[in-house]
Write an enzyme that holds these catalytic residues in place. Structure first.
Site, short mmCIF file in Angstrom:
data_model
loop_
_atom_site.label_atom_id
_atom_site.label_comp_id
_atom_site.label_asym_id
_atom_site.label_seq_id
_atom_site.Cartn_x
_atom_site.Cartn_y
_atom_site.Cartn_z
N LYS A 76 3.44 4.01 -2.91
CA LYS A 76 4.60 4.91 -2.87
C LYS A 76 5.71 4.32 -1.99
CE LYS A 76 1.44 8.03 -2.06
NZ LYS A 76 0.53 9.13 -1.82
N ASP A 101 -1.16 6.96 -8.85
CA ASP A 101 -1.69 7.47 -7.59
C ASP A 101 -2.03 8.96 -7.71
OD1 ASP A 101 -2.30 7.48 -4.72
OD2 ASP A 101 -0.55 8.78 -4.62
N ARG A 159 -10.30 10.93 -6.73
CA ARG A 159 -10.92 10.60 -5.42
C ARG A 159 -11.34 11.86 -4.68
NH1 ARG A 159 -6.45 7.69 -2.44
NH2 ARG A 159 -7.93 7.64 -0.73
N SER A 218 -2.95 3.87 -2.15
CA SER A 218 -2.29 5.15 -2.36
C SER A 218 -1.02 5.28 -1.51
CB SER A 218 -3.29 6.26 -2.00
OG SER A 218 -2.66 7.50 -2.00
N HIS A 225 6.27 4.69 8.08
CA HIS A 225 5.36 5.69 7.52
C HIS A 225 4.35 6.09 8.59
CE1 HIS A 225 2.77 7.81 4.72
NE2 HIS A 225 1.74 7.23 5.33
N1 URA Z 1 -2.13 9.78 2.10
C1 URA Z 1 -2.00 9.34 0.81
O1 URA Z 1 -0.93 9.43 0.22
N2 URA Z 1 -3.11 8.83 0.22
C2 URA Z 1 -4.30 8.71 0.82
O2 URA Z 1 -5.25 8.21 0.23
C3 URA Z 1 -4.41 9.17 2.15
C4 URA Z 1 -3.30 9.70 2.78
#
Ligand code: URA
Length: 431
Positions: A184, A158, A165, A180, A79
């Protein structure tokens, strides 16, 4: 569980228990905990922080808010926190797959200056990253690799929390970012997770310190939750490679996979390093042996074959892609105002120009021009002379504000009289 008591506990700086975190996120997902209490919790986490165990628990709880995939073979993914010209997923993921590792990679669309992996890949005619999860699973099983968009079944908590947020000043909290991003990645079921945390002008984390903090928190949360993990903090002060956009980045990746990558050795080596980390952690072999295997799989065309097989499985047509790249488009070249050596190229300025030419989207649903972007003609360290090409602005048709964009792109370059030593792309290793 009484939400208010947990809010008091976190406000006073105490650590929440695993069951408390699980129940709070579960209640929020089901709508039993209202947005105002979740927002207050996000702010308390932002101000008081979370320890490594709490962060791992938050991540697991967010993952469990939706579907998560299980595989009966070794899986790994990389990632990236995102950067300008960041096309490494098109090289690293096929390379790891060519080494016999399955790569189920769920990704997102881009918002803001830099495009997303899915947007770039979808510049290949016919290709879709919008795969139902069962199709995603079968592509991974058939090909060993799929790059697809996460679906609404993945981490609904999320999606809800990110929206809060965004409007409550809690986007920058490290535990919330880790929860977050990682929830995923956990949901896609990868047993090994390698992170590319970028730092610099073109990155989400502007300072080395903040990037190291995020990288360390991600690696620890992944390890505490039973995954193998490592991270590299890498430089994003200047764009990666020559191409910044969508189709042009896919083309550049194909050049690297085909070993027609003159001047891109730094990107090739960084890709090998990331793929080697995935292979070494997943197979339990030394990093040196993994590097050797990856270099071989790149040289013998196996990684290119994996990329092509994934494109075909997701409906893409590389012949039509080649014809798309030959289409006459609008091009405007900027030239060096003096002779010397390129000392610096400001990634943020380049990204802003590519964005305004149509390579990115301001809000979800905006259309991207796959042929828009910037193609650098010179990279850091290159010798240029007065009037020689520095970069080309590209788009499907003549864009608005050409003069302003050309002037900004020129300002991205700094040229000095003496030779320039190139910086290493790897700034720090975290394991
Ligand atoms: N990417 C995400 O998916 N979440 C975040 O909080 C920051 C970057």
């Amino acid at each position: 569980m009484i939400a208010k008591l947990l809010l008091d506990k976190k406000r006073e700086g105490h650590a929440l228990g695993s069951a408390e975190i699980r129940e709070f996120i579960d209640g929020f997902t089901k709508g039993e905990i209202p947005d105002y209490q979740m927002s207050a919790m996000a702010m308390a986490i932002c101000c008081r922080g979370m320890n490594e165990r709490e962060t791992a628990d938050l991540t697991e709880a967010m993952m469990n808010s939706g579907r998560s995939l299980k595989w009966d073979f070794p899986t790994a993914d990389k990632h990236s926190t995102g950067g300008v010209g960041d096309k490494l997923s098109f090289i690293i993921q096929p390379l790891a797959a060519a080494c016999g590792i399955n790569v189920p990679s769920l990704t997102g669309r881009g918002l803001g200056l830099t495009g997303g992996t899915a947007d770039k890949l979808e510049s290949i005619p016919g290709l879709t990253c919008s795969l139902p999860l069962d199709r995603f699973q079968s592509v991974v099983k058939e090909v060993g690799l799929s790059l697809a968009l996460q679906t609404d079944e993945i981490c609904p908590a999320d999606k809800k929390l990110y929206a809060l947020r965004d409007v409550t000043g809690t986007v920058t909290s490290i535990p919330l970012i880790v929860g977050s991003i990682l929830s995923k990645k956990f949901a896609e079921g990868s047993g090994t997770l390698v992170f590319d945390v970028k730092t610099g002008r073109g990155a989400f984390m502007k300072t080395k310190e903040s990037a190291v903090e995020l990288a360390t928190a991600m690696v620890k949360a992944a390890q505490l939750s039973g995954r193998k993990s490592a991270a590299l903090v890498t430089d994003m002060d200047s764009p990666l490679g020559y191409a910044v956009g969508n189709a042009n980045e896919v083309k550049e990746s194909l050049d690297i996979l085909s070993r027609a990558d003159k001047g891109l050795e730094d990107i090739r080596d960084l890709s090998v390093e990331f793929a080697a980390l995935m292979v070494s952690l997943t197979k339990g072999i030394s990093l040196d042996d993994a590097r050797e295997m990856c270099a071989e799989k790149l040289a013998d065309g196996s990684a290119l074959a994996k990329f092509k097989a994934m494109v075909a499985a997701q409906g893409g047509d590389l012949d039509r892609f080649a014809r798309l790249l030959e289409k006459p488009t609008f091009k405007f070249c900027i030239q060096a105002p003096k002779s010397g050596y390129v000392e610096d190229i400001d990634a943020e300025k380049v990204a802003r120009v590519a964005f305004r030419l149509g390579a990115g989207r301001e809000k979800a649903g905006d259309r991207i021009d796959p042929l828009a972007g910037v193609k650098l003609a010179a990279r850091i360290g290159d010798k240029v002379s007065t009037g020689s090409a520095l970069a080309t602005l590209e788009s499907s048709s003549e864009p608005d504000g050409l003069e302003r964009n050309a002037a900004e792109l020129l300002k991205a370059f700094s040229i000095v009289s003496g030779p320039v030593v190139k910086k290493s792309l790897i700034i720090e290793r975290i394991s």
